[in-house]
Design a protein around this motif. Structure first.
Motif, PDB file in Angstrom:
ATOM      1  N   ALA A  45       0.824  -1.212   0.000  1.00  0.00           N
ATOM      2  CA  ALA A  45       0.000   0.000   0.000  1.00  0.00           C
ATOM      3  C   ALA A  45       0.858   1.262   0.000  1.00  0.00           C
ATOM      4  O   ALA A  45       0.526   2.246  -0.682  1.00  0.00           O
ATOM      5  N   ALA A  46       1.965   1.231   0.717  1.00  0.00           N
ATOM      6  CA  ALA A  46       2.857   2.391   0.739  1.00  0.00           C
ATOM      7  C   ALA A  46       3.496   2.622  -0.623  1.00  0.00           C
ATOM      8  O   ALA A  46       3.626   3.771  -1.062  1.00  0.00           O
ATOM      9  N   THR A  96       0.820   4.065  -2.899  1.00  0.00           N
ATOM     10  CA  THR A  96       0.547   5.441  -2.495  1.00  0.00           C
ATOM     11  C   THR A  96       1.659   6.379  -2.941  1.00  0.00           C
ATOM     12  O   THR A  96       1.402   7.492  -3.407  1.00  0.00           O
ATOM     13  N   ALA A 124       1.306   6.983  -6.620  1.00  0.00           N
ATOM     14  CA  ALA A 124       0.195   7.905  -6.889  1.00  0.00           C
ATOM     15  C   ALA A 124       0.576   9.343  -6.557  1.00  0.00           C
ATOM     16  O   ALA A 124       0.216  10.278  -7.293  1.00  0.00           O
ATOM     17  N   ALA A 125       1.320   9.535  -5.466  1.00  0.00           N
ATOM     18  CA  ALA A 125       1.739  10.888  -5.087  1.00  0.00           C
ATOM     19  C   ALA A 125       2.722  11.472  -6.096  1.00  0.00           C
ATOM     20  O   ALA A 125       2.627  12.653  -6.455  1.00  0.00           O
TER      21      ALA A 125
END
Length: 65
Positions: free
Chosen positions: A47-48, A51, A54-55
């Motif tokens: 998940a990190a 994320t 995506a950032a």
């Protein structure tokens, strides 16, 4: 950008996220963690990584048009 480049980029990001999740789960298991804890650490790492991707995509999107 073409569709092929976007699909290839998504595939590479998913592959890197999966590999880091497997590595985190393996390291947790080698450290003596139980299976549920190792899976939790692997899922958190996955998940990190997603994320972070995506950032970075959101931050660079104004420059890609």
């Amino acid at each position: 950008m073409t569709v092929a480049v976007v699909v290839l980029t998504v595939a590479v990001v998913l592959l890197v996220a999966l590999l880091s999740a497997v590595g985190a789960g393996t390291l947790a298991r080698m450290d003596g963690a139980t299976w549920p804890t190792a899976f939790t650490r692997a899922a958190t790492t996955f998940a990190a990584a997603i994320t972070l991707a995506a950032a970075v995509t959101a931050a660079l999107s104004p420059f890609l048009t």
